[in-house]
Design a protein around this motif. Structure first.
Motif, mmCIF file in Angstrom:
data_model
loop_
_atom_site.group_PDB
_atom_site.id
_atom_site.type_symbol
_atom_site.label_atom_id
_atom_site.label_comp_id
_atom_site.label_asym_id
_atom_site.label_seq_id
_atom_site.Cartn_x
_atom_site.Cartn_y
_atom_site.Cartn_z
ATOM 1 N N LYS A 3 -12.707 -0.535 -3.945
ATOM 2 C CA LYS A 3 -13.283 -1.065 -2.707
ATOM 3 C C LYS A 3 -14.751 -1.425 -2.916
ATOM 4 C CE LYS A 3 -10.225 1.624 0.302
ATOM 5 N NZ LYS A 3 -10.128 2.737 1.281
ATOM 6 N N THR A 26 0.808 -1.220 0.000
ATOM 7 C CA THR A 26 0.000 0.000 0.000
ATOM 8 C C THR A 26 0.845 1.276 0.000
ATOM 9 O OG1 THR A 26 -0.137 -0.080 2.420
ATOM 10 C CG2 THR A 26 -1.937 -1.098 1.173
ATOM 11 N N GLY A 37 -1.711 -3.278 -2.980
ATOM 12 C CA GLY A 37 -2.876 -2.955 -2.187
ATOM 13 C C GLY A 37 -3.472 -4.103 -1.415
ATOM 14 N N PRO A 77 -3.890 3.560 -0.264
ATOM 15 C CA PRO A 77 -4.747 2.380 -0.432
ATOM 16 C C PRO A 77 -5.398 2.358 -1.814
ATOM 17 C CG PRO A 77 -5.888 4.063 0.819
ATOM 18 C CD PRO A 77 -4.490 4.576 0.608
ATOM 19 N N ILE A 78 -6.031 1.261 -2.129
ATOM 20 C CA ILE A 78 -6.762 1.175 -3.390
ATOM 21 C C ILE A 78 -7.910 2.184 -3.366
ATOM 22 C CG2 ILE A 78 -6.133 -1.238 -3.718
ATOM 23 C CD1 ILE A 78 -8.977 -1.999 -2.847
ATOM 24 N N THR A 112 -9.156 1.634 4.873
ATOM 25 C CA THR A 112 -8.286 0.468 4.781
ATOM 26 C C THR A 112 -8.123 0.061 3.316
ATOM 27 O OG1 THR A 112 -10.220 -0.898 5.215
ATOM 28 C CG2 THR A 112 -8.843 -0.339 7.087
ATOM 29 N N SER A 113 -7.233 -0.906 3.056
ATOM 30 C CA SER A 113 -6.931 -1.279 1.672
ATOM 31 C C SER A 113 -7.136 -2.760 1.393
ATOM 32 C CB SER A 113 -5.496 -0.891 1.316
ATOM 33 O OG SER A 113 -5.235 -1.133 -0.051
ATOM 34 N N TRP A 157 -2.316 -3.901 -8.408
ATOM 35 C CA TRP A 157 -3.614 -4.267 -7.842
ATOM 36 C C TRP A 157 -4.544 -4.858 -8.897
ATOM 37 C CZ3 TRP A 157 -6.945 -5.480 -4.184
ATOM 38 C CH2 TRP A 157 -8.304 -5.407 -4.472
#
Length: 678
Positions: free
Chosen positions: A395, A133, A182, A389-390, A282-283, A154
């Motif tokens: 997500k 990340t 990620g 993060p992604i 979060t990732s 990712w």
């Protein structure tokens, strides 16, 4: 008989999963390829054993493995319709299964089957995700690992990711694994020992590099006023905040809570970067599926007053719901599942700690553990680079993935009391223990409250782990002791929904032998005790804004004029009228108050065993051993009342079927005509 290859895989998985530095609970998966005898042809057949969907590496058993024919699984490459339709491949795994039983294949099965290695590990270590990340994670991967570990950009888990990693391994024969952008890490080996060694080398090498080359203060300095409160003050503030926070998290559906004030959480919340990092969310998919894309962070210092914090939490909750709705609206398509709820699963309070939520206690606790993982990831990424993060779009694709929705739909229907927290007084024996046992069996989290702490804890342990029940000391005649019991309850489970006033004692004496001390003791424990318990319960229930139940275990003696029983029966009449009074007063808050009037419950009763039974037997002129039958013989149904009968009544009163009932007393006495309610 377990295949030796599968047995070695289970042993490796358990070792890897037992250490939280390697992977989070229920995160990651492992596999092994080997040969077995086909029972149909008697010929050797190549198989893939892989951890199935929903399992946990640390506790993996043979039943948690999916077993597939490797030739059929690899033949799926020829019918793969492309990344836009890769979800269809999950159903295709079912046609590759070998034998009966076992777990359902997970989305990561392709990664394990397509990679040309006998043994593969996919893990979610904090150190590895920190690299995954980091904004310059690809460059860091090369710097830290050289050509032994390859960077994979990712990609959502699935068949295409399996193809990508298979190609990368083929193009980099010197590599032992990869960093998944990620997400996490994947490692492989020709033997089970080699795969495990390679996994641990990647994890430990990443951790050592962060420790040796990372910034001393990756989260920046400490924000003045946001430092941790002293422990006593911190726990008291947490208990005061918990019911309101649980109500916030349960706006859309009931949630069980968990609280932690671990140093890692308090240090993060006191830091300068905490607000910005928390907002990024979060990732790793395992993380945000448990914690939602981001937490709710209280933006007030720890020194703010309780009233200020409560008011601000209400404002932030409204903002959080609007923001989550906007996130859903921005990324949802016509075929997306409906929004699953806009409340936070993680609530962070600087100086106090973290409140995490889930459908049950284990889920709530694990959500908190996952956010601690996320803090560790952010620390590692910020120490070397910038946490990146992604995207929210990615997500969303996972959070509202059709496959994730299907998994949720397959979950068993919740039990009637799941999502509810029950506190039962006098619950270490007799009626109280039976009530606690029944409520736990119906899905409730239970607080076993008793005058004897050791007995309370022992009774709670019989119900299961601390995810199911805890034991607390509770002298119901002491307001401070009662408050301490409720504080323990809300810190253990987030709040309280259902309170059973069961604690009591009995003195069987005629009027002229009943002393003032006897009268005061009887009334202190039951009349005053029930009042104190109900008062403490009402504070929590009102703050939660979720309604709730208060149940009084009264007695047929509240209306039946039994002989030699003035002090006991008077207190029971007091309790019976408390039910009516509180039903009226608390109804506006959705709180139902009801009572149960048992006849003498002899079997398993601590009260009867402590002398009450002998006294009542003498009063009626029977042997103490025959007292239960004596009570039964005088009833209409001629049946003895046992603790489980009372527990059944509590279950019905507090379940969904009687949701419109309050102020009621239910006789559980096998029919004592003189105690009929009029």
């Amino acid at each position: 008989m377990t295949n030796p290859t599968a047995a070695a895989l289970i042993e490796r998985s358990n070792r890897l999963g037992a250490d939280p530095k390697n992977t989070n609970y229920a995160g990651g998966n492992t596999s092994a390829k080997g040969t077995a005898t086909d029972p149909v042809t008697g010929q050797p057949i190549e198989l893939l054993w892989v951890k199935g969907s929903g399992g946990d590496l640390g506790t993996l058993t043979e039943d948690g493995l999916a077993v597939l024919r490797l030739d059929r699984m690899r033949s799926l490459v020829d019918v793969y319709p492309g990344v836009e339709r890769e979800d269809e491949m999950v159903a295709a795994f079912d046609y590759c299964l070998h034998g009966k039983g076992g777990a359902a294949p997970s989305i990561d099965t392709a990664m394990h089957g397509l990679v040309d290695a006998a043994h593969v590990d996919h893990l979610h270590p904090d150190s590895g995700i920190a690299i995954a990340t980091a904004a310059d994670g690809e460059a860091l991967t090369s710097t830290i690992f050289g050509d032994r570990v390859v960077w994979v950009p990712w990609r959502r888990p699935g068949f295409q990711l399996g193809l990508d990693i298979a190609r990368i391994k083929a193009a980099h024969p010197q590599a032992i694994g990869c960093i998944l952008g990620g997400h996490g890490i994947t490692a492989w080996g020709d033997t089970s020992e080699e795969a495990e060694t390679n996994s641990l080398w990647i994890i430990d090498t990443a951790a050592a590099y962060i420790a040796d080359h990372g910034a001393a203060e990756p989260f920046g300095g400490v924000r003045s006023g946001f430092e941790a409160l002293p422990e006593t003050d911190r726990r008291a503030r947490a208990a005061a905040l918990a019911p309101t926070i649980r109500g916030i998290a349960s706006t859309d559906k009931p949630m069980i809570g968990h609280f932690t004030d671990a140093d890692v959480v308090l240090d993060f919340l006191a830091s300068e970067k905490a607000p910005a990092l928390a907002a990024l969310g979060t990732s790793c998919p395992d993380h945000f599926l448990r914690t939602k894309v981001k937490p709710l962070l209280l933006d007030l210092p720890a020194t703010a007053s309780l009233e200020e914090q409560l008011a601000r939490l209400g404002e932030l909750h409204a903002e959080y719901r609007a923001d989550y709705q906007a996130y859903y609206d921005a990324h949802a398509t016509d075929d997306s599942p409906a929004i699953r709820g806009a409340d936070p699963l993680i609530v962070l309070v600087p100086g106090v700690g973290m409140f995490s939520f889930g459908a049950n206690k284990q889920t709530a606790r694990v959500a908190g553990e996952f956010y601690v993982n996320a803090i560790n990831v952010m620390r590692g990424a910020e120490a070397l680079s910038t946490y990146s993060p992604i995207s929210d779009a990615e997500k969303f694709k996972i959070e509202y993935w059709a496959l994730e929705e299907a998994k949720l739909q397959r979950m068993p229907k919740p039990k009637s009391h799941q999502g509810r927290v029950a506190l039962v007084t006098g619950a270490a024996s007799g009626i109280g223990k039976a009530v606690a046992t029944r409520l736990a069996r119906e899905g409730a989290c239970v607080v076993v409250a008793d005058l004897d702490l050791e007995k309370a804890q022992s009774a709670a342990a019989e119900l299961g782990s601390t995810d199911v029940a805890i034991g607390v000391a509770a002298n119901v005649a002491d307001a401070e002791a009662i408050q301490a019991a409720f504080d323990a309850a809300v810190l253990a489970f987030g709040g309280v929904d259902l309170v059973v006033n069961n604690a009591g004692l009995s003195l069987s004496k005629p009027l002229l032998e009943t002393t003032e001390k006897d009268w005061d003791l009887q009334h202190d424990v039951m009349a005053k005790g029930s009042f104190l318990v109900s008062k403490a319960a009402a504070r929590v229930l009102i703050d939660q804004k979720l309604g709730g139940d208060i149940v009084y275990i009264s007695s047929k003696n509240s209306v039946f004029a039994g002989p030699n029983n003035i002090a006991y029966s008077a207190t029971k009449a007091d309790q019976a009228h408390q039910v009516r009074l509180l039903a009226v007063e608390l109804g506006a808050h959705g709180i139902r108050v009801n009572g149960i009037n048992p006849d003498g419950v002899v079997r398993g009763s601590g009260i009867f065993a402590a002398g009450w039974g002998a006294n009542r037997a003498a009063t009626y002129g029977v042997e103490e051993k025959d007292l239960g039958q004596f009570y039964a013989d005088r009833t209409i149904l001629k049946r003895e009342v046992v603790p489980e009968n009372v527990a059944d009544a509590v279950f019905v009163l507090t379940g969904p079927e009687l949701s419109r009932t309050t102020g009621l007393h239910i006789p559980v006495d096998s029919g004592v005509a003189a105690a009929f309610l009029r």
